[in-house]
Design a protein around this motif. Structure first.
Motif, PDB file in Angstrom:
ATOM      1  N   VAL A 305       0.579  -1.698  -0.223  1.00 21.21           N
ATOM      2  CA  VAL A 305       0.701   0.138  -0.443  1.00 21.21           C
ATOM      3  C   VAL A 305       0.714   1.635   0.059  1.00 21.21           C
ATOM      4  O   VAL A 305       0.676   2.567  -0.460  1.00 21.21           O
ATOM      5  N   ASP A 306       2.185   1.434   1.038  1.00 18.09           N
ATOM      6  CA  ASP A 306       3.042   2.116   1.091  1.00 18.09           C
ATOM      7  C   ASP A 306       3.454   2.382  -0.416  1.00 18.09           C
ATOM      8  O   ASP A 306       3.588   3.723  -0.893  1.00 18.09           O
ATOM      9  N   GLU A 307       4.137   1.415  -0.826  1.00 13.90           N
ATOM     10  CA  GLU A 307       4.954   1.819  -2.916  1.00 13.90           C
ATOM     11  C   GLU A 307       3.808   2.103  -3.674  1.00 13.90           C
ATOM     12  O   GLU A 307       4.212   2.618  -4.350  1.00 13.90           O
ATOM     13  N   ALA A 308       2.601   1.148  -3.427  1.00 16.89           N
ATOM     14  CA  ALA A 308       1.197   2.124  -4.597  1.00 16.89           C
ATOM     15  C   ALA A 308       0.753   3.203  -4.387  1.00 16.89           C
ATOM     16  O   ALA A 308       0.049   3.601  -5.680  1.00 16.89           O
ATOM     17  N   ARG A 309       0.691   3.521  -3.414  1.00 20.52           N
ATOM     18  CA  ARG A 309       0.538   5.136  -3.249  1.00 20.52           C
ATOM     19  C   ARG A 309      -1.050   5.231  -3.324  1.00 20.52           C
ATOM     20  O   ARG A 309      -1.275   6.429  -4.255  1.00 20.52           O
ATOM     21  N   PHE A 310      -2.039   4.281  -2.830  1.00 20.56           N
ATOM     22  CA  PHE A 310      -2.678   4.272  -3.036  1.00 20.56           C
ATOM     23  C   PHE A 310      -3.623   5.623  -3.065  1.00 20.56           C
ATOM     24  O   PHE A 310      -3.415   6.261  -1.649  1.00 20.56           O
ATOM     25  N   PHE A 311      -4.037   6.543  -3.638  1.00 17.83           N
ATOM     26  CA  PHE A 311      -5.300   7.307  -3.435  1.00 17.83           C
ATOM     27  C   PHE A 311      -6.566   7.794  -2.415  1.00 17.83           C
ATOM     28  O   PHE A 311      -7.000   8.207  -1.313  1.00 17.83           O
ATOM     29  N   ALA A 312      -7.143   5.962  -2.616  1.00 18.12           N
ATOM     30  CA  ALA A 312      -8.422   5.614  -1.556  1.00 18.12           C
ATOM     31  C   ALA A 312      -8.137   4.333  -1.461  1.00 18.12           C
ATOM     32  O   ALA A 312      -7.852   3.548  -2.587  1.00 18.12           O
ATOM     33  N   ALA A 313      -8.796   3.738  -0.653  1.00 17.59           N
ATOM     34  CA  ALA A 313      -8.430   2.394  -0.651  1.00 17.59           C
ATOM     35  C   ALA A 313     -10.322   2.163   0.596  1.00 17.59           C
ATOM     36  O   ALA A 313      -9.971   2.687   1.608  1.00 17.59           O
ATOM     37  N   TYR A 314     -10.906   1.352   0.221  1.00 19.10           N
ATOM     38  CA  TYR A 314     -12.170   0.658   1.167  1.00 19.10           C
ATOM     39  C   TYR A 314     -11.417  -0.980   1.210  1.00 19.10           C
ATOM     40  O   TYR A 314     -11.137  -1.854   0.665  1.00 19.10           O
TER      41      TYR A 314
END
Ligand code: 5AD
Ligand code: SF4
Length: 410
Positions: A305-314
Motif C-alpha cells: 500500500v505504501d509503495e503503490a500510494r493508492f489515493f483511496a482504498a476501501y
C-alpha cells in the motif's frame, strides 16, 4: 390508477444500474417513481450479499416492510439482486408477504417474472429512461469467471456474459444525447469484456468517440486484464479518465494464492507501475484477516500500500460466505481483524491526504458536477472560485488541498 415505485438499492454501482433497468420494466407497465416508501404502491429492494453485513441490512429492511405492506391493500414488494439469488425461495417462507423474488441471475427474465405474477398491466413500448445527472451508467457485462475463494459473486451472478458492442454504443449515445458528459462502463470484471474482435480497449476508444462524451470511466476491473492494449488506450486517449479503481485484495503472494486471485505481489507491482506510467491514479479494495493471513502477510499488504500510494482504498474485514471454499477455513480471531483493519485504515487516511496535497500546483481539467465543484480526470474533487455550467470542462490550477477536497484558481 398509476402505480408508484420506491427503489431501495443496496450494494455496488452495478446494482444501481440494475435497479434502473428493473424500474424501466415497471415504467413500461405504467408505473412512476415514488420519492418515499409512504407514497409508494411498489417497493423494489435490490440487494447485496458480498459480505454478511450487506445481506443483513437487506433482509432486515425487508422485515420492516411487513408493516408497510399491511397499511394499504394491494401494495407489492419485489426482492431482487444478489441476496435474493442466494436466499431464494426460503425468503418467501420467512416473509410470506413478499410478492416477487427476482435473484440477480434473473435480470434477463425480469419482465417475464412481472407478467407471470399477474400483478401488473401488460407492458407497452417506452422510451429509454431519462439519464439523471452528469454520468450515464452503461452495463457492458455481467457475472464473473474467476472463483476467488472468499467470493460469493460468481455463485449469485453466474459466469461472464458480455453485451453486444453495438448495443453498448447505442446506449452510450442515448445517454449522451440526454446530457450525460461522462459514461461509466460497468461490469463485475469489466475489463474482461470481449465481443468478437472488440476488446475492452477497443470499446473504451469507441465509447469515447460517441458525440457529446467528454470522459469515459469504468468499474470494476481485475488486475489480470491490465493488458498492453488497455494501457496503450489509456495513454493515447485523453477522454479515458486517468483513474482506475483496481481491487488488489492483498499485498502478500501467499494470501493472493490462497485467495486464487491469479497474480503475485510482484505482478501486481509491475501492473501498478505501468498504470502510473500512463498517468493514472489508483484506488483499491483490500480484505484484511483472510483465514491464512499471518502477521507477515499483513505487513506485506502494508508495504505494498505504501509503495503503490493508492489515493483511496476501501478496506474490509474478511467475512465468510457460505458455499465459498474459504468458508471451510478456520477464522482468525475477531480482535486480529479489528486491529489490522484499524492499522490499515490509518495508513490509507495518511496516503489519501498526501495524494491530495501532491496535486497542489498541477494544472487540471475539471468536469463540473455542480456549479462550483467537479472532478479531475484523476478523480480528485475540486472546488472552483467561480460558478460554471454543470457539464462544462474548466481548466484550473490547483492551489490548496483540504482533506479530500482540492481548491483551484481558474
Ligand atoms: N469478505 C470481505 N470482503 C469481501 N469482498 C468480496 N468478498 C468479500 C468477503 N467474503 C470485498 C472485495 C471486493 C469488494 C467488492 O468486496 O474487496 O473487491
Ligand atoms: Fe469475486 Fe474474484 Fe470475481 Fe471479483 S474477480 S467478483 S472478487 S470472484
Amino acid at each position: 390508477m398509476t402505480q408508484k415505485v420506491f427503489l431501495q438499492t443496496f450494494g455496488c454501482q452495478m446494482n444501481l444500474a440494475d435497479s434502473d433497468e428493473m424500474f424501466n420494466h415497471l415504467r413500461a407497465r405504467g408505473a412512476q417513481k415514488a420519492q418515499t416508501p409512504e407514497e409508494a404502491d411498489i417497493i423494489l429492494v435490490n440487494t447485496c450479499t458480498v459480505r454478511e453485513h450487506a445481506e443483513h441490512r437487506a433482509v432486515s429492511f425487508l422485515g420492516r416492510l411487513a408493516k408497510w405492506k399491511k397499511e394499504r391493500p394491494g401494495r407489492i414488494i419485489i426482492f431482487a439482486g444478489c441476496a435474493a439469488q442466494r436466499l431464494g425461495n426460503q425468503l418467501k417462507k420467512e416473509f410470506p408477504f413478499l410478492d416477487i423474488v427476482a435473484g440477480a441471475k434473473s435480470m434477463d427474465t425480469f419482465s417475464a417474472l412481472l407478467d407471470k405474477s399477474g400483478l401488473f398491466p401488460p407492458a407497452q413500448e417506452v422510451l429509454p429512461p431519462q439519464t439523471e445527472g452528469l454520468t450515464g451508467y452503461v452495463t457492458i457485462m455481467r457475472g464473473c469467471d474467476f472463483r476467488c475463494t472468499y467470493c460469493i459473486v460468481p455463485y449469485v451472478r453466474g459466469g461472464v456474459k458480455c453485451l453486444p458492442h453495438e448495443q453498448i454504443l447505442q446506449e452510450a449515445a442515448q445517454k449522451a444525447a440526454q446530457g450525460a458528459k461522462e459514461i461509466m462502463l460497468l461490469g463485475q470484471t469489466v475489463n474482461a469484456y470481449r465481443d468478437g474482435d472488440v476488446s475492452f480497449a477497443d470499446l473504451l476508444n469507441r465509447v469515447s468517440q460517441v458525440p457529446g462524451v467528454e470522459r469515459v470511466r469504468f468499474m470494476s476491473p481485475h488486475p489480470a486484464y491490465i493488458t498492453p492494449d488497455f494501457l496503450a488506450a489509456v495513454r493515447d486517449n485523453p477522454k479515458i479518465a486517468k483513474h482506475i479503481h483496481l481491487p488488489i485484495q492483498s499485498g502478500s503472494t501467499a494470501v493472493l494464492q490462497a485467495m486464487k486471485r491469479g497474480y503475485t505481489r510482484e505482478i501486481l507491482l509491475e501492473k501498478l507501475a505501468a498504470l502510473k506510467a500512463c498517468g493514472m491514479t489508483v484506488s483499491t479494495d483490500i480484505i484484511v484477516g483472510f483465514p491464512t493471513e499471518t502477521e507477515q502477510d499483513f505487513q506485506d499488504t502494508l508495504t505494498l500500500v505504501d509503495e503503490a500510494r493508492f489515493f483511496a482504498a476501501y478496506c474490509f474485514k474478511y467475512s465468510p460466505r457460505q458455499g465459498t471454499p474459504a468458508a471451510q477455513m478456520e477464522l482468525l480471531p475477531e480482535q486480529t481483524l479489528e486491529e489490522r483493519l484499524d492499522i490499515l485504515l490509518n495508513k490509507v487516511r495518511d496516503l489519501s491526504a498526501r495524494a491530495y496535497t501532491a496535486q497542489v500546483g498541477t494544472h487540471q481539467q475539471v468536469l463540473m458536477e455542480t456549479e462550483n465543484k467537479g472532478r479531475t480526470s484523476n478523480n480528485f474533487w475540486v472546488k472552483t472560485t467561480k460558478n460554471y455550467k454543470i457539464g462544462s470542462v474548466v481548466p484550473v490550477e490547483i492551489t490548496r488541498a483540504d482533506g479530500t477536497l482540492l481548491f483551484a484558481k481558474e
